[in-house]
Design an enzyme around this catalytic site. Structure first.
Site, mmCIF file in Angstrom:
data_model
loop_
_atom_site.group_PDB
_atom_site.id
_atom_site.type_symbol
_atom_site.label_atom_id
_atom_site.label_comp_id
_atom_site.label_asym_id
_atom_site.label_seq_id
_atom_site.Cartn_x
_atom_site.Cartn_y
_atom_site.Cartn_z
ATOM 1 N N THR A 115 11.587 -2.773 29.885
ATOM 2 C CA THR A 115 12.194 -3.337 31.101
ATOM 3 C C THR A 115 13.700 -3.542 30.914
ATOM 4 O O THR A 115 14.497 -3.137 31.774
ATOM 5 C CB THR A 115 11.553 -4.717 31.405
ATOM 6 O OG1 THR A 115 10.154 -4.531 31.520
ATOM 7 C CG2 THR A 115 12.091 -5.317 32.672
ATOM 8 N N GLU A 158 23.863 -13.289 24.404
ATOM 9 C CA GLU A 158 23.791 -13.966 25.704
ATOM 10 C C GLU A 158 22.439 -13.756 26.388
ATOM 11 O O GLU A 158 21.878 -14.676 27.006
ATOM 12 C CB GLU A 158 24.917 -13.435 26.614
ATOM 13 C CG GLU A 158 25.023 -14.111 27.960
ATOM 14 C CD GLU A 158 25.377 -15.592 27.825
ATOM 15 O OE1 GLU A 158 24.482 -16.420 28.039
ATOM 16 O OE2 GLU A 158 26.535 -15.917 27.505
ATOM 17 N N GLU A 194 6.725 -12.023 28.578
ATOM 18 C CA GLU A 194 6.845 -11.422 27.244
ATOM 19 C C GLU A 194 5.700 -10.435 27.030
ATOM 20 O O GLU A 194 4.681 -10.495 27.731
ATOM 21 C CB GLU A 194 6.746 -12.521 26.173
ATOM 22 C CG GLU A 194 7.884 -13.513 26.202
ATOM 23 C CD GLU A 194 9.234 -12.833 26.042
ATOM 24 O OE1 GLU A 194 9.482 -12.231 25.000
ATOM 25 O OE2 GLU A 194 10.036 -12.906 26.989
ATOM 26 N N LYS A 209 14.295 -20.291 22.690
ATOM 27 C CA LYS A 209 15.592 -20.438 23.374
ATOM 28 C C LYS A 209 16.192 -21.820 23.105
ATOM 29 O O LYS A 209 17.405 -21.958 22.926
ATOM 30 C CB LYS A 209 15.401 -20.209 24.876
ATOM 31 C CG LYS A 209 14.982 -18.773 25.207
ATOM 32 C CD LYS A 209 14.438 -18.672 26.623
ATOM 33 C CE LYS A 209 14.035 -17.252 26.973
ATOM 34 N NZ LYS A 209 13.246 -17.171 28.215
HETATM 35 N N1 HSE Z 1 9.586 -13.969 29.301
HETATM 36 C C1 HSE Z 1 10.869 -14.524 29.460
HETATM 37 C C2 HSE Z 1 10.841 -15.487 30.642
HETATM 38 C C3 HSE Z 1 11.872 -13.435 29.675
HETATM 39 O O1 HSE Z 1 9.908 -15.435 31.438
HETATM 40 O O2 HSE Z 1 11.733 -16.298 30.759
HETATM 41 C C4 HSE Z 1 13.300 -13.880 29.603
HETATM 42 O O3 HSE Z 1 13.622 -14.373 28.352
#
Ligand code: HSE
Length: 446
Positions: free
Chosen positions: A14, A127, A188, A203
């Site tokens: 993607t 980023e 994911e 994150k």
């Molecule tokens: N799977 C992640 C989300 C993708 O849904 O936020 C972006 O990091």
């Protein structure tokens, strides 16, 4: 060096496909902003694709592409922590700057990767690893560089926010909405990372390091997902003026007589006031609220997942690196305008402030207690809470006389988790209590 900047994209899922589309769509803008032609010379892909420009080399040997003389910047969008790590280390060793969207890899191995990059005088830009298209890494590393960050709270998983929003607004079943998030390219490869909070924890580890100048410590993030949230709790929360959001928190605690000093890193469903801006960030949108001194609260919001949003962040990093490559001496990080340390603080200045354990953390609580409709039940519960020094902020109980049993909903002011654990243990031992106590954390975001 030729006037062109040559990119390799490793991985054509993607995000990789999104980057190709972005470059095709915005070629003129990129050139007018950078003064350079930005071209993709190679893609690393296991499966040959016939929809790719024939001038682009398709190489199934990703390590070769990562080291190719035909490449200035390597974009890693394979995902995962094995091959992705190997190709990034190989690219660094071969003097390539790297752009990655791989939060799992950086959260788990970032300390090693960034140190290796510094040793080889190259940059690893990331980023796209946090909050999709929102430029939160740039904001925190650069725009807020003069501030002391006290705490941040964020919706940092688009899939989870999309699921929670659709369930609340349309009453759709969890599994259906997750399948749609997968089709839309939000989730994911293993969607349990999204719904169990692991992706958000990756994150959060990155955000916390650049907020507080601490090494990456993903293994110390307390993590709870959204799979246990019921529509019943969503509705009770709404009735009391709150909304349940899945949030990541990084909080600096100074400590006092009762609580320990350190940093809280936690991801969990949270009741927040309905009128808070974060409560109104819906669908795939992410948002990060940062409380810093002297600036105060600032909020950053935008699409947190999907091809376009992630490609936007990847290419913002590429544009920064184009300037690095354009400087007189790209090995001299002091002359190239892109010399912000990877984690915002000088590596030797990273601090060893402890990360607090779950039982040391402080939050408010929503409790759902199931009890028989007997005289004195509520008094028993409230006495246990008051004996533990827990301040009740609101109580909700519907008439119970028809069914004989009904949930009591209690909202509390902030309390140290170990105190709440003890109180819940005692409440569950009352013989009028018919089920486990459901607890969800609560934060006024003040
Ligand atoms: N799977 C992640 C989300 C993708 O849904 O936020 C972006 O990091």
């Amino acid at each position: 060096m030729s006037n062109s900047i040559k990119l390799a994209i490793l991985g054509l899922g993607t995000v990789g496909t999104g980057v190709i589309n972005l470059i095709n769509d915005n070629l003129d803008e990129l050139k007018r902003r950078s003064g350079r032609d930005i071209i993709i010379t190679e893609v690393g892909t296991r499966r040959q694709r016939d929809d790719i420009d024939p001038n682009i080399i398709q190489n199934s040997d990703l390590m070769a592409t990562a080291a190719s003389d035909n490449v200035d910047i390597v974009i890693e969008v394979i995902g995962g922590t094995t091959l992705a790590k190997d190709v990034i280390m190989h690219a660094i060793k071969n003097g390539k700057h790297v752009v990655t969207a791989n939060k799992a890899l950086l959260a788990e191995h970032g300390n090693e990767i960034f140190a290796f990059a510094e040793q080889h005088n190259v940059h690893v830009a990331y980023e796209a690893a946090v909050a999709g298209g929102i430029p939160i890494i740039k904001v925190m590393r650069e725009a807020l560089a003069a501030n002391k960050i006290d705490w941040l709270a964020g919706i940092i998983n688009g899939t989870g926010n999309f699921i929670m929003t659709e369930m609340r607004d349309k009453g759709r079943p969890f599994a259906d909405v997750l399948a749609e998030a997968q089709e839309l390219g939000y989730a994911e490869a293993d969607p349990t990372f999204d719904v169990e909070g692991i992706d958000a924890a990756h994150k959060l580890a990155l955000l916390a390091s650049i907020a507080f100048g601490i090494p990456l410590q993903f293994d110390k993030v307390y993590c709870e997902g959204i799979t246990g949230i019921t529509l019943q709790d969503v509705n009770y929360a709404e009735e009391l003026g709150y909304r349940i959001k899945h949030l990541g928190f990084a909080v600096r605690r100074e400590g006092d007589g009762a609580s320990a000093a350190g940093i809280e890193l936690r991801v969990h469903p949270t009741l927040i006031p309905q009128d808070a801006l974060l409560a109104n960030v819906n669908g795939v949108k992410n948002a990060v609220l940062v409380n810093s001194h002297p600036l105060g609260q600032t909020l950053y919001c935008g699409d947190g997942a999907g091809a376009g949003a992630t490609a936007s962040a990847v290419m913002a990093d590429v544009m920064d690196l184009v300037r690095v490559l354009g400087s007189k001496d790209s090995n001299d990080q002091s002359t190239n305008g892109h010399h912000v340390p990877h984690l915002a603080f000088i590596p030797e200045q990273l601090s060893d402030t402890p990360i607090l354990r779950a039982e040391q953390m402080t939050t408010g609580y929503y409790l759902r207690v199931h009890a028989h409709d007997n005289p004195g039940v509520l008094a028993d519960i409230t006495r246990i809470l008051s004996d533990a020094g827990i301040n009740i902020d609101a109580i909700l109980q519907k008439p119970a006389h028809k069914v004989g049993e009904v949930p009591v909903i209690i909202l509390t002011l902030p309390v140290i988790e170990s105190q709440m654990n003890l109180a819940i243990e005692k409440i569950e031992k009352l013989n009028t209590i018919t089920d486990k106590v459901v607890r969800i954390r609560l934060d006024e975001l003040a």
